[in-house]
Design an enzyme around this catalytic site. Sequence first.
Site, PDB file in Angstrom:
ATOM      1  N   ASP A 126      -7.268  -4.026  10.842  1.00  0.00           N
ATOM      2  CA  ASP A 126      -6.168  -3.082  10.866  1.00  0.00           C
ATOM      3  C   ASP A 126      -6.166  -2.399  12.218  1.00  0.00           C
ATOM      4  OD1 ASP A 126      -5.122  -0.247   8.753  1.00  0.00           O
ATOM      5  OD2 ASP A 126      -4.035  -1.526  10.166  1.00  0.00           O
ATOM      6  N   CYS A 183       0.799  -1.214   0.000  1.00  0.00           N
ATOM      7  CA  CYS A 183       0.000   0.000   0.000  1.00  0.00           C
ATOM      8  C   CYS A 183       0.843   1.280   0.000  1.00  0.00           C
ATOM      9  CB  CYS A 183      -0.945   0.003   1.208  1.00  0.00           C
ATOM     10  SG  CYS A 183      -2.368   1.090   0.943  1.00  0.00           S
TER      11      CYS A 183
END
Length: 214
Positions: free
Chosen positions: A126, A9
């Site tokens: 997350d 990412c």
Amino acid sequence: MPALRVKICGTTNLPDALLSLDAGADAIGLIFAPISKRLVSVETARQISVAVGPALGRVGVFLDQPLSEVLRTAERARVSAVQIHGPVSSLYLQTLERYYPVLRVVRPADLQQFSQATPGHTLMLDAPTPGSGKALDWQALRPVFPAGGWLAGGLGPENVAEAIRALHPAGVDAVSRLERSPGVKDPLRVRAFVQAARQAHHTLEYPINESYPQ
Ligand SMILES: O=C(O)c1ccccc1N[C@@H]1O[C@H](COP(=O)(O)O)[C@@H](O)[C@H]1O
């Protein structure tokens, strides 16, 4: 066991996108959340998508942004999926799911509100502050980790194998521990991360029998 998906990412430039492709990642994350120190412009994202798609997935990352902005940005940037952080309505998700695969990010504390039985999107665990490099308590998550869920949060070459062994995620995603500086990847760490994740997943599928003569 389905193949593990590996996402790198916080991609902000074409060389780093090509690096992730060459390293064997399945997807890159293009972050459009204004608060991010890895924010990428829509035009740069579009150039990246044109260059690497469809060989490499492009996940548009959004946080607390209106549905209209997400749809407009996703289309202009030619993403192949979207990742949604922050509280959103079921209608918001259902509308998005008509156009893109959706990674719905949840914090461990909020997990009980979600059921992987909800079709149309995939859950990703997350840390409360995304992009902080903070790892989750993988052992504590074992009883509640959703089937088919993805894992993010503080993952890097040194610990991704342990996380995969603990939770058997369908996908892994990382940014902080793969960078030289925010938005700039460390090629050796990106390659090491992908390799470590793939090897750990392979070993889950084909355990080495300790009694087998080597
Ligand atoms: O990284 C960011 O700046 C960011 C900003 C807003 C939403 C998501 C962001 N990144 C996401 O954070 C996780 C993991 O980060 P880390 O490896 O712990 O640093 C990942 O899902 C990114 O997509």
